[in-house]
Design a protein around this motif. Structure first.
Motif, PDB file in Angstrom:
ATOM      1  N   ASN A  67       0.810  -1.231   0.000  1.00 28.79           N
ATOM      2  CA  ASN A  67       0.000   0.000   0.000  1.00 28.79           C
ATOM      3  C   ASN A  67       0.839   1.275   0.000  1.00 28.79           C
ATOM      4  O   ASN A  67       0.316   2.361   0.262  1.00 28.79           O
ATOM      5  N   SER A  68       2.135   1.152  -0.256  1.00 33.11           N
ATOM      6  CA  SER A  68       3.036   2.306  -0.171  1.00 33.11           C
ATOM      7  C   SER A  68       3.380   2.879  -1.536  1.00 33.11           C
ATOM      8  O   SER A  68       3.661   2.138  -2.487  1.00 33.11           O
ATOM      9  N   LYS A  69       3.369   4.210  -1.594  1.00 36.30           N
ATOM     10  CA  LYS A  69       3.891   4.926  -2.755  1.00 36.30           C
ATOM     11  C   LYS A  69       5.337   5.314  -2.437  1.00 36.30           C
ATOM     12  O   LYS A  69       6.042   4.560  -1.781  1.00 36.30           O
ATOM     13  N   HIS A  70       5.774   6.492  -2.875  1.00 33.92           N
ATOM     14  CA  HIS A  70       7.181   6.860  -2.711  1.00 33.92           C
ATOM     15  C   HIS A  70       7.517   7.255  -1.270  1.00 33.92           C
ATOM     16  O   HIS A  70       8.536   6.830  -0.724  1.00 33.92           O
ATOM     17  N   LEU A  71       6.632   8.024  -0.662  1.00 38.62           N
ATOM     18  CA  LEU A  71       6.901   8.560   0.672  1.00 38.62           C
ATOM     19  C   LEU A  71       6.486   7.529   1.722  1.00 38.62           C
ATOM     20  O   LEU A  71       5.475   7.670   2.395  1.00 38.62           O
ATOM     21  N   MET A  72       7.285   6.514   1.874  1.00 37.36           N
ATOM     22  CA  MET A  72       6.916   5.354   2.687  1.00 37.36           C
ATOM     23  C   MET A  72       6.786   5.659   4.177  1.00 37.36           C
ATOM     24  O   MET A  72       6.030   4.997   4.887  1.00 37.36           O
ATOM     25  N   THR A  73       7.511   6.649   4.651  1.00 37.94           N
ATOM     26  CA  THR A  73       7.505   6.960   6.086  1.00 37.94           C
ATOM     27  C   THR A  73       6.213   7.631   6.538  1.00 37.94           C
ATOM     28  O   THR A  73       5.982   7.774   7.739  1.00 37.94           O
ATOM     29  N   LEU A  74       5.368   8.056   5.578  1.00 34.77           N
ATOM     30  CA  LEU A  74       4.093   8.685   5.925  1.00 34.77           C
ATOM     31  C   LEU A  74       2.920   8.019   5.203  1.00 34.77           C
ATOM     32  O   LEU A  74       1.818   8.555   5.199  1.00 34.77           O
ATOM     33  N   GLY A  75       3.152   6.877   4.599  1.00 32.42           N
ATOM     34  CA  GLY A  75       2.117   6.213   3.814  1.00 32.42           C
ATOM     35  C   GLY A  75       1.251   5.272   4.631  1.00 32.42           C
ATOM     36  O   GLY A  75       1.357   5.195   5.857  1.00 32.42           O
ATOM     37  N   LYS A  76       0.407   4.527   3.928  1.00 31.61           N
ATOM     38  CA  LYS A  76      -0.543   3.631   4.588  1.00 31.61           C
ATOM     39  C   LYS A  76       0.145   2.478   5.323  1.00 31.61           C
ATOM     40  O   LYS A  76      -0.417   1.918   6.264  1.00 31.61           O
ATOM     41  N   ASP A  77       1.353   2.124   4.881  1.00 30.61           N
ATOM     42  CA  ASP A  77       2.098   1.039   5.534  1.00 30.61           C
ATOM     43  C   ASP A  77       3.084   1.576   6.578  1.00 30.61           C
ATOM     44  O   ASP A  77       3.985   0.849   6.998  1.00 30.61           O
ATOM     45  N   MET A  78       2.912   2.819   6.995  1.00 29.15           N
ATOM     46  CA  MET A  78       3.876   3.471   7.884  1.00 29.15           C
ATOM     47  C   MET A  78       4.182   2.635   9.132  1.00 29.15           C
ATOM     48  O   MET A  78       5.342   2.476   9.513  1.00 29.15           O
ATOM     49  N   ASN A  79       3.153   2.103   9.767  1.00 31.62           N
ATOM     50  CA  ASN A  79       3.380   1.349  10.995  1.00 31.62           C
ATOM     51  C   ASN A  79       4.213   0.097  10.746  1.00 31.62           C
ATOM     52  O   ASN A  79       5.124  -0.223  11.526  1.00 31.62           O
ATOM     53  N   ALA A  80       3.913  -0.594   9.653  1.00 31.43           N
ATOM     54  CA  ALA A  80       4.686  -1.791   9.306  1.00 31.43           C
ATOM     55  C   ALA A  80       6.126  -1.426   8.957  1.00 31.43           C
ATOM     56  O   ALA A  80       7.077  -2.121   9.357  1.00 31.43           O
ATOM     57  N   VAL A  81       6.292  -0.323   8.225  1.00 28.43           N
ATOM     58  CA  VAL A  81       7.632   0.155   7.871  1.00 28.43           C
ATOM     59  C   VAL A  81       8.427   0.471   9.140  1.00 28.43           C
ATOM     60  O   VAL A  81       9.580   0.044   9.302  1.00 28.43           O
ATOM     61  N   ASN A  82       7.803   1.201  10.069  1.00 29.82           N
ATOM     62  CA  ASN A  82       8.473   1.548  11.331  1.00 29.82           C
ATOM     63  C   ASN A  82       8.873   0.297  12.111  1.00 29.82           C
ATOM     64  O   ASN A  82       9.997   0.199  12.623  1.00 29.82           O
ATOM     65  N   GLN A  83       7.951  -0.643  12.202  1.00 33.45           N
ATOM     66  CA  GLN A  83       8.217  -1.870  12.962  1.00 33.45           C
ATOM     67  C   GLN A  83       9.337  -2.685  12.330  1.00 33.45           C
ATOM     68  O   GLN A  83      10.192  -3.239  13.032  1.00 33.45           O
ATOM     69  N   ASP A  84       9.357  -2.745  11.001  1.00 30.22           N
ATOM     70  CA  ASP A  84      10.391  -3.522  10.311  1.00 30.22           C
ATOM     71  C   ASP A  84      11.763  -2.847  10.444  1.00 30.22           C
ATOM     72  O   ASP A  84      12.786  -3.535  10.568  1.00 30.22           O
ATOM     73  N   ILE A  85      11.789  -1.519  10.409  1.00 25.89           N
ATOM     74  CA  ILE A  85      13.054  -0.809  10.615  1.00 25.89           C
ATOM     75  C   ILE A  85      13.567  -1.066  12.030  1.00 25.89           C
ATOM     76  O   ILE A  85      14.756  -1.355  12.240  1.00 25.89           O
ATOM     77  N   LEU A  86      12.678  -0.996  13.010  1.00 13.39           N
ATOM     78  CA  LEU A  86      13.067  -1.252  14.400  1.00 13.39           C
ATOM     79  C   LEU A  86      13.597  -2.682  14.554  1.00 13.39           C
ATOM     80  O   LEU A  86      14.638  -2.896  15.203  1.00 13.39           O
ATOM     81  N   ALA A  87      12.900  -3.652  13.967  1.00 10.36           N
ATOM     82  CA  ALA A  87      13.339  -5.051  14.066  1.00 10.36           C
ATOM     83  C   ALA A  87      14.729  -5.231  13.450  1.00 10.36           C
ATOM     84  O   ALA A  87      15.582  -5.939  14.011  1.00 10.36           O
ATOM     85  N   PHE A  88      14.972  -4.572  12.324  1.00 13.84           N
ATOM     86  CA  PHE A  88      16.296  -4.629  11.678  1.00 13.84           C
ATOM     87  C   PHE A  88      17.354  -4.021  12.585  1.00 13.84           C
ATOM     88  O   PHE A  88      18.419  -4.613  12.810  1.00 13.84           O
TER      89      PHE A  88
END
Length: 245
Positions: free
Chosen positions: A218-239
Motif C-alpha cells: 500500500n506504499s507509494k514513494h513517501l513510505m515513512t508517511l504512507g498507509k504502511d507506515m506502521n509496518a515500515v516503522n516496525q520492520d526498521i526497528l526489528a532490523f
C-alpha cells in the motif's frame, strides 16, 4: 505568505544512534514519525535538513550533491560528538543514496534504504523540481499570473546540480559491492516500478552478509508517511534491534 524552512531535529533516547536522511525536494518532517517511534524504543535520532531543501526551487537549485553529502557527514559527526560510537543510517530516496554512499565510505553499523533510485535521469529530476516549484509558489499564495512568470524564469536557470545528482546515483550504484554493513532495502509497490528494480539491484549488489528486501503493498514513494507506515516503522526497528551494537 512566507514559508519557514523546516528545521533539523534531534530526539534523544538510548545509547544507540540513527541518522535519518530525507528525500529530494522534501525535508526532515518526512522522518519525524519514524524518529519519534525509534525514540520511544530507545534510539536517539538526528535528521539534518539537506541544503536548499524547504526553500524555493530557485534556491534549491543553487545546491547539489556535494552539499548534501557534506550535510550527511556533518550529521554523522554530530552524533559522534554526542558520544555515539556506532551509528546506523536510514535514508529515503535521495537520503537512501547518501546512506549507501556512507556505507561505502564510512564505518556504518547498518543501512536502511526506502524508495531509492539507482537509475534516474536529470530530465526526470527536473520535472520533480518544476512540480515542487509550482506547489511551493501556490502555498505561498501567489497569483496564477505571477506563478507563470516565475516558472518561465525558473526554466532559464542552470540545472547542473541535477546532472550532478544523476552522476551521484550512478557512482553509488557502481560501488554497491563495497557496502559490507547490514542492509535493509524497502520499496513501495504502488511507487513507479523502477524503484522495485532499483531495490533488487541494491539487494543483489551489496556485499553484506546480513541483508533483507521487502515491498509494501500500500506504499507509494513517501513510505515513512504512507498507509504502511506502521509496518515500515516496525520492520526498521526489528532490523536495528538485530544489529551488533
Amino acid at each position: 505568505m512566507k514559508l519557514l524552512p523546516p528545521k533539523p531535529f534531534y530526539y534523544e533516547s538510548g545509547e544507540r544512534a540513527v541518522l535519518l536522511l530525507h528525500s529530494f525536494t522534501s525535508n526532515p518532517n518526512d522522518m519525524k514519525k519514524l524518529g519519534r517511534y525509534l525514540q520511544q524504543n530507545q534510539y536517539s535520532c538526528y535528521a539534518p535538513t539537506l541544503s536548499g531543501h524547504g526553500l524555493p526551487a530557485e534556491d534549491l537549485l543553487s545546491y547539489g550533491p556535494s552539499d548534501w553529502w557534506q550535510d550527511a557527514l556533518d550529521g554523522y559527526q554530530l552524533l559522534k560528538d554526542k558520544g555515539f560510537e556506532r551509528i546506523a543510517v536510514v535514508g529515503l530516496s535521495l537520503g537512501g543514496v547518501l546512506a549507501l554512499k556512507m556505507g561505502q565510505e564510512l564505518k556504518i553499523n547498518g543501512v536502511v534504504t526506502l524508495s531509492v533510485p539507482m537509475d534516474k535521469e536529470a530530465a526526470v529530476l527536473k520535472k520533480r523540481i518544476v512540480y515542487y516549484a509550482k506547489r511551493y509558489k501556490q502555498i505561498e499564495g501567489k497569483e496564477d499570473q505571477q506563478i507563470a512568470s516565475e516558472m518561465a524564469e525558473l526554466d532559464l536557470l542552470p540545472f547542473e546540480s541535477l546532472t550532478d545528482f544523476e552522476q551521484l546515483i550512478n557512482r553509488t550504484r557502481d560501488h554497491l559491492a563495497s557496502v559490507v554493513s547490514p542492509v535493509c532495502v524497502m520499496y513501495g509497490e504502488m511507487d513507479d516500478s523502477s524503484y522495485k528494480t532499483s531495490a533488487e539491484t541494491i539487494f543483489e549488489s551489496v556485499a553484506s552478509d546480513q541483508k533483507t528486501i521487502k515491498g509494501y503493498a500500500n506504499s507509494k514513494h513517501l513510505m515513512t508517511l504512507g498507509k504502511d507506515m506502521n509496518a515500515v516503522n516496525q520492520d526498521i526497528l526489528a532490523f536495528l534491534n538485530k544489529l551488533n551494537w
